[in-house]
Design a protein around this motif. Structure first.
Motif, PDB file in Angstrom:
ATOM      1  N   LEU A 255       3.959  -5.715 -14.961  1.00  0.00           N
ATOM      2  CA  LEU A 255       4.255  -5.029 -13.704  1.00  0.00           C
ATOM      3  C   LEU A 255       4.098  -5.964 -12.510  1.00  0.00           C
ATOM      4  CD1 LEU A 255       2.586  -1.558 -14.325  1.00  0.00           C
ATOM      5  CD2 LEU A 255       5.040  -2.053 -14.164  1.00  0.00           C
ATOM      6  N   ASP A 256       3.106  -6.854 -12.549  1.00  0.00           N
ATOM      7  CA  ASP A 256       2.930  -7.819 -11.464  1.00  0.00           C
ATOM      8  C   ASP A 256       4.116  -8.780 -11.386  1.00  0.00           C
ATOM      9  OD1 ASP A 256       0.564  -6.777 -10.550  1.00  0.00           O
ATOM     10  OD2 ASP A 256      -0.705  -8.196 -11.644  1.00  0.00           O
ATOM     11  N   ILE A 257       4.575  -9.246 -12.532  1.00  0.00           N
ATOM     12  CA  ILE A 257       5.744 -10.140 -12.545  1.00  0.00           C
ATOM     13  C   ILE A 257       6.966  -9.415 -12.014  1.00  0.00           C
ATOM     14  CG2 ILE A 257       7.337 -11.378 -14.077  1.00  0.00           C
ATOM     15  CD1 ILE A 257       4.852 -12.072 -15.796  1.00  0.00           C
ATOM     16  N   TRP A 258       7.139  -8.159 -12.405  1.00  0.00           N
ATOM     17  CA  TRP A 258       8.267  -7.360 -11.915  1.00  0.00           C
ATOM     18  C   TRP A 258       8.184  -7.184 -10.393  1.00  0.00           C
ATOM     19  CZ3 TRP A 258       8.028  -2.178 -10.047  1.00  0.00           C
ATOM     20  CH2 TRP A 258       9.274  -1.600  -9.824  1.00  0.00           C
ATOM     21  N   ALA A 259       6.979  -6.915  -9.889  1.00  0.00           N
ATOM     22  CA  ALA A 259       6.791  -6.736  -8.449  1.00  0.00           C
ATOM     23  C   ALA A 259       7.093  -8.031  -7.700  1.00  0.00           C
ATOM     24  CB  ALA A 259       5.373  -6.264  -8.153  1.00  0.00           C
ATOM     25  N   ILE A 260       6.638  -9.152  -8.226  1.00  0.00           N
ATOM     26  CA  ILE A 260       6.892 -10.441  -7.568  1.00  0.00           C
ATOM     27  C   ILE A 260       8.385 -10.742  -7.544  1.00  0.00           C
ATOM     28  CG2 ILE A 260       6.573 -12.935  -7.834  1.00  0.00           C
ATOM     29  CD1 ILE A 260       3.683 -12.277  -8.757  1.00  0.00           C
TER      30      ILE A 260
ATOM     31  N   LEU B 224       0.970 -13.370  -2.613  1.00  0.00           N
ATOM     32  CA  LEU B 224      -0.457 -13.697  -2.672  1.00  0.00           C
ATOM     33  C   LEU B 224      -1.302 -12.455  -2.918  1.00  0.00           C
ATOM     34  CD1 LEU B 224      -0.846 -16.385   0.134  1.00  0.00           C
ATOM     35  CD2 LEU B 224      -1.095 -16.702  -2.337  1.00  0.00           C
ATOM     36  N   LEU B 225      -0.961 -11.364  -2.247  1.00  0.00           N
ATOM     37  CA  LEU B 225      -1.704 -10.119  -2.442  1.00  0.00           C
ATOM     38  C   LEU B 225      -1.603  -9.652  -3.888  1.00  0.00           C
ATOM     39  CD1 LEU B 225      -3.309  -7.775  -1.069  1.00  0.00           C
ATOM     40  CD2 LEU B 225      -1.117  -6.619  -0.854  1.00  0.00           C
ATOM     41  N   ILE B 226      -0.414  -9.710  -4.450  1.00  0.00           N
ATOM     42  CA  ILE B 226      -0.213  -9.268  -5.835  1.00  0.00           C
ATOM     43  C   ILE B 226      -0.939 -10.190  -6.811  1.00  0.00           C
ATOM     44  CG2 ILE B 226       1.525  -8.943  -7.641  1.00  0.00           C
ATOM     45  CD1 ILE B 226       3.452  -8.070  -5.366  1.00  0.00           C
ATOM     46  N   LEU B 227      -0.954 -11.493  -6.530  1.00  0.00           N
ATOM     47  CA  LEU B 227      -1.616 -12.424  -7.437  1.00  0.00           C
ATOM     48  C   LEU B 227      -3.137 -12.355  -7.345  1.00  0.00           C
ATOM     49  CD1 LEU B 227       0.635 -15.597  -7.114  1.00  0.00           C
ATOM     50  CD2 LEU B 227       0.454 -14.049  -9.064  1.00  0.00           C
ATOM     51  N   LEU B 228      -3.655 -12.198  -6.125  1.00  0.00           N
ATOM     52  CA  LEU B 228      -5.104 -12.199  -5.941  1.00  0.00           C
ATOM     53  C   LEU B 228      -5.745 -10.873  -6.329  1.00  0.00           C
ATOM     54  CD1 LEU B 228      -5.369 -14.200  -2.595  1.00  0.00           C
ATOM     55  CD2 LEU B 228      -5.827 -15.005  -4.920  1.00  0.00           C
ATOM     56  N   LEU B 229      -5.041  -9.772  -6.122  1.00  0.00           N
ATOM     57  CA  LEU B 229      -5.540  -8.436  -6.467  1.00  0.00           C
ATOM     58  C   LEU B 229      -4.495  -7.754  -7.355  1.00  0.00           C
ATOM     59  CD1 LEU B 229      -6.652  -7.409  -2.871  1.00  0.00           C
ATOM     60  CD2 LEU B 229      -8.125  -8.241  -4.699  1.00  0.00           C
ATOM     61  N   PRO B 230      -4.455  -8.096  -8.632  1.00  0.00           N
ATOM     62  CA  PRO B 230      -3.352  -7.629  -9.480  1.00  0.00           C
ATOM     63  C   PRO B 230      -3.127  -6.122  -9.483  1.00  0.00           C
ATOM     64  CG  PRO B 230      -4.670  -9.230 -10.650  1.00  0.00           C
ATOM     65  CD  PRO B 230      -5.382  -8.935  -9.373  1.00  0.00           C
ATOM     66  N   VAL B 231      -4.162  -5.327  -9.649  1.00  0.00           N
ATOM     67  CA  VAL B 231      -3.974  -3.882  -9.735  1.00  0.00           C
ATOM     68  C   VAL B 231      -3.825  -3.283  -8.335  1.00  0.00           C
ATOM     69  CG1 VAL B 231      -4.995  -1.708 -10.495  1.00  0.00           C
ATOM     70  CG2 VAL B 231      -5.214  -3.737 -11.914  1.00  0.00           C
ATOM     71  N   LEU B 232      -4.773  -3.581  -7.457  1.00  0.00           N
ATOM     72  CA  LEU B 232      -4.733  -3.043  -6.098  1.00  0.00           C
ATOM     73  C   LEU B 232      -3.502  -3.554  -5.341  1.00  0.00           C
ATOM     74  CD1 LEU B 232      -6.191  -1.255  -4.071  1.00  0.00           C
ATOM     75  CD2 LEU B 232      -7.468  -3.271  -3.338  1.00  0.00           C
ATOM     76  N   GLY B 233      -3.190  -4.830  -5.508  1.00  0.00           N
ATOM     77  CA  GLY B 233      -2.010  -5.397  -4.852  1.00  0.00           C
ATOM     78  C   GLY B 233      -0.723  -4.728  -5.309  1.00  0.00           C
ATOM     79  N   LEU B 234      -0.654  -4.417  -6.589  1.00  0.00           N
ATOM     80  CA  LEU B 234       0.525  -3.734  -7.131  1.00  0.00           C
ATOM     81  C   LEU B 234       0.657  -2.337  -6.545  1.00  0.00           C
ATOM     82  CD1 LEU B 234       2.834  -3.926  -9.219  1.00  0.00           C
ATOM     83  CD2 LEU B 234       1.263  -2.930 -10.875  1.00  0.00           C
ATOM     84  N   ILE B 235      -0.457  -1.634  -6.438  1.00  0.00           N
ATOM     85  CA  ILE B 235      -0.431  -0.286  -5.866  1.00  0.00           C
ATOM     86  C   ILE B 235      -0.018  -0.332  -4.393  1.00  0.00           C
ATOM     87  CG2 ILE B 235      -1.868   1.692  -5.241  1.00  0.00           C
ATOM     88  CD1 ILE B 235      -3.486   1.082  -7.831  1.00  0.00           C
TER      89      ILE B 235
END
Length: 63
Positions: free
Chosen positions: A16-21, A39-50
């Motif tokens: 999901l993180d790769i898809w979001a990026i 950076l937000l998605i990479l540093l905070l994978p779950v919270l950044g994705l949400i």
């Protein structure tokens, strides 16, 4: 059994993180904003994705 479940959850979050990026990269926003989202998605994978799912840049969506 617990470690198998944790591994599966980890793989789903990674996918999901790769898809979001990829969606951030395809969006039409400025480069600086894209870098911040990535950076937000990479540093905070779950919270950044949400956060990205709620407030992130959208792709070429027409309303």
């Amino acid at each position: 059994m617990g470690s198998t479940f944790n591994s599966l959850v980890g793989l789903i979050i990674l996918a999901l993180d790769i898809w979001a990026i990829l969606n951030v990269l395809k969006s039409g926003t400025e480069v600086g904003i894209k870098v911040l989202w990535i950076l937000l998605i990479l540093l905070l994978p779950v919270l950044g994705l949400i956060i990205w799912a709620i407030a992130g840049p959208r792709g070429n969506v027409r309303i």
